[in-house]
Design a protein around this motif. Structure first.
Motif, short mmCIF file in Angstrom:
data_model
loop_
_atom_site.label_atom_id
_atom_site.label_comp_id
_atom_site.label_asym_id
_atom_site.label_seq_id
_atom_site.Cartn_x
_atom_site.Cartn_y
_atom_site.Cartn_z
N ALA A 64 0.85 -1.20 0.00
CA ALA A 64 0.00 0.00 0.00
C ALA A 64 0.88 1.24 0.00
CB ALA A 64 -0.91 0.01 1.22
N VAL A 65 0.36 2.31 -0.60
CA VAL A 65 1.07 3.59 -0.69
C VAL A 65 0.11 4.68 -0.23
CG1 VAL A 65 2.12 5.26 -2.29
CG2 VAL A 65 2.52 2.81 -2.59
N LEU A 66 0.65 5.65 0.53
CA LEU A 66 -0.15 6.78 0.99
C LEU A 66 0.12 8.00 0.13
CD1 LEU A 66 -1.99 8.18 3.12
CD2 LEU A 66 0.13 8.80 4.31
N GLY A 67 -0.96 8.64 -0.32
CA GLY A 67 -0.90 9.94 -0.97
C GLY A 67 -1.48 10.96 0.02
N PRO A 68 -0.64 11.74 0.70
CA PRO A 68 -1.15 12.67 1.70
C PRO A 68 -2.03 13.77 1.11
CG PRO A 68 1.23 12.32 1.96
CD PRO A 68 0.82 11.73 0.65
N ALA A 69 -2.91 14.31 1.92
CA ALA A 69 -3.80 15.40 1.51
C ALA A 69 -2.99 16.56 0.95
CB ALA A 69 -4.62 15.87 2.71
N GLY A 70 -3.46 17.12 -0.17
CA GLY A 70 -2.82 18.29 -0.74
C GLY A 70 -1.58 18.03 -1.55
N VAL A 71 -1.13 16.77 -1.67
CA VAL A 71 0.08 16.44 -2.42
C VAL A 71 -0.34 15.84 -3.76
CG1 VAL A 71 2.21 15.08 -2.47
CG2 VAL A 71 1.39 16.05 -0.30
N PRO A 72 0.02 16.47 -4.89
CA PRO A 72 -0.34 15.92 -6.20
C PRO A 72 0.24 14.52 -6.38
CG PRO A 72 0.41 18.19 -6.41
CD PRO A 72 0.72 17.75 -5.00
N HIS A 73 -0.52 13.66 -7.05
CA HIS A 73 -0.07 12.28 -7.24
C HIS A 73 -0.70 11.65 -8.48
CE1 HIS A 73 -3.62 12.19 -4.58
NE2 HIS A 73 -3.96 11.15 -5.31
N ARG A 74 -0.04 10.61 -8.93
CA ARG A 74 -0.52 9.77 -10.03
C ARG A 74 0.22 8.46 -9.92
NH1 ARG A 74 2.64 9.13 -14.56
NH2 ARG A 74 4.55 10.36 -14.61
N PHE A 75 -0.20 7.46 -10.71
CA PHE A 75 0.53 6.20 -10.76
C PHE A 75 0.37 5.58 -12.12
CE2 PHE A 75 -3.59 5.13 -8.91
CZ PHE A 75 -3.99 4.00 -9.59
N GLU A 76 1.26 4.62 -12.43
CA GLU A 76 1.21 3.96 -13.72
C GLU A 76 1.58 2.49 -13.58
OE1 GLU A 76 4.00 6.37 -15.85
OE2 GLU A 76 5.72 5.17 -15.22
N ASN A 77 1.07 1.70 -14.49
CA ASN A 77 1.36 0.27 -14.55
C ASN A 77 2.80 0.09 -15.02
OD1 ASN A 77 1.51 -2.47 -15.13
ND2 ASN A 77 -0.45 -2.55 -16.18
N ILE A 78 3.62 -0.63 -14.24
CA ILE A 78 5.00 -0.88 -14.68
C ILE A 78 5.25 -2.37 -14.93
CG2 ILE A 78 5.99 1.19 -13.66
CD1 ILE A 78 7.05 -0.60 -11.37
N GLY A 79 4.20 -3.16 -14.90
CA GLY A 79 4.35 -4.58 -15.18
C GLY A 79 3.93 -4.92 -16.60
N GLN A 80 4.07 -6.18 -16.95
CA GLN A 80 3.63 -6.65 -18.26
C GLN A 80 2.21 -7.18 -18.23
OE1 GLN A 80 5.46 -6.16 -21.08
NE2 GLN A 80 6.70 -5.01 -19.62
N ASP A 81 1.65 -7.29 -17.03
CA ASP A 81 0.32 -7.84 -16.86
C ASP A 81 -0.61 -6.78 -16.26
OD1 ASP A 81 1.07 -10.48 -17.73
OD2 ASP A 81 2.10 -10.71 -15.80
#
Length: 129
Positions: A93-110
Motif C-alpha cells: 500500500a502507498v499513501l498519498g497525503p492530503a494536498g500532495v499531487p499524485h498519479r501512478f502507472e502500470n509498470i508490469g507486463q500484466d
C-alpha cells in the motif's frame, strides 16, 4: 494471534446499521471499474476500483483535500507522490497525503489492479494535467 488493542467497554455504537453497496461491476471493462462513496453506506471513506493492462498507463496527475491510500491488489505500479517516486507490488500500500499531487502507472507486463481508498465520505478531486 489474539489481539486486544482497546477496551470494548470504552466504545459506544453510534446508531448506524451495517450497510452494503456496489464498488464495481466485476464484468465491466475499462480502467475505472467503479466506486462507492462512503456517504452512500454511512461510512467515512470512499472506495474506488482501478485497473489496466497497459504498461505506462494510469490516472492523470491530480490532488485531493484528504489522504488517499492505494492498495495494489495485482501487478506492479510506480507512484509519483509530490517529489517521491515509489514502486509497489501486489500486497503493498502507498499513501498519498492530503494536498500532495499524485498519479501512478502500470509498470508490469500484466494487469495492474488497485483499490484506492479516499479518506472522505465523498470523492473530491482536482486534475492537474
Amino acid at each position: 494471534m489474539s489481539r486486544r488493542d482497546f477496551d470494548p467497554e470504552t466504545v459506544r455504537a453510534d446508531g448506524r446499521v451495517a450497510a452494503k453497496g456496489v464498488v464495481f461491476d466485476a464484468g465491466a471493462g475499462g480502467p475505472w471499474r467503479g466506486f462507492l462513496a462512503g456517504e452512500v453506506i454511512g461510512g467515512e471513506v470512499t472506495v474506488l476500483a482501478y485497473g489496466n493492462d497497459t504498461p505506462g498507463e494510469g490516472p492523470r496527475l491530480h490532488v485531493h483535500p484528504y489522504d488517499e491510500t492505494f492498495v495494489v491488489v495485482e501487478g506492479r505500479a510506480r507512484f509519483f507522490v509530490g517529489d517521491e517516486v515509489i514502486e509497489a507490488g501486489a500486497g503493498e500500500a502507498v499513501l498519498g497525503p492530503a494536498g500532495v499531487p499524485h498519479r501512478f502507472e502500470n509498470i508490469g507486463q500484466d494487469r495492474l489492479q488497485t483499490i484506492d481508498i479516499h479518506h472522505s465520505p465523498r470523492w473530491i478531486q482536482t486534475d492537474l494535467d
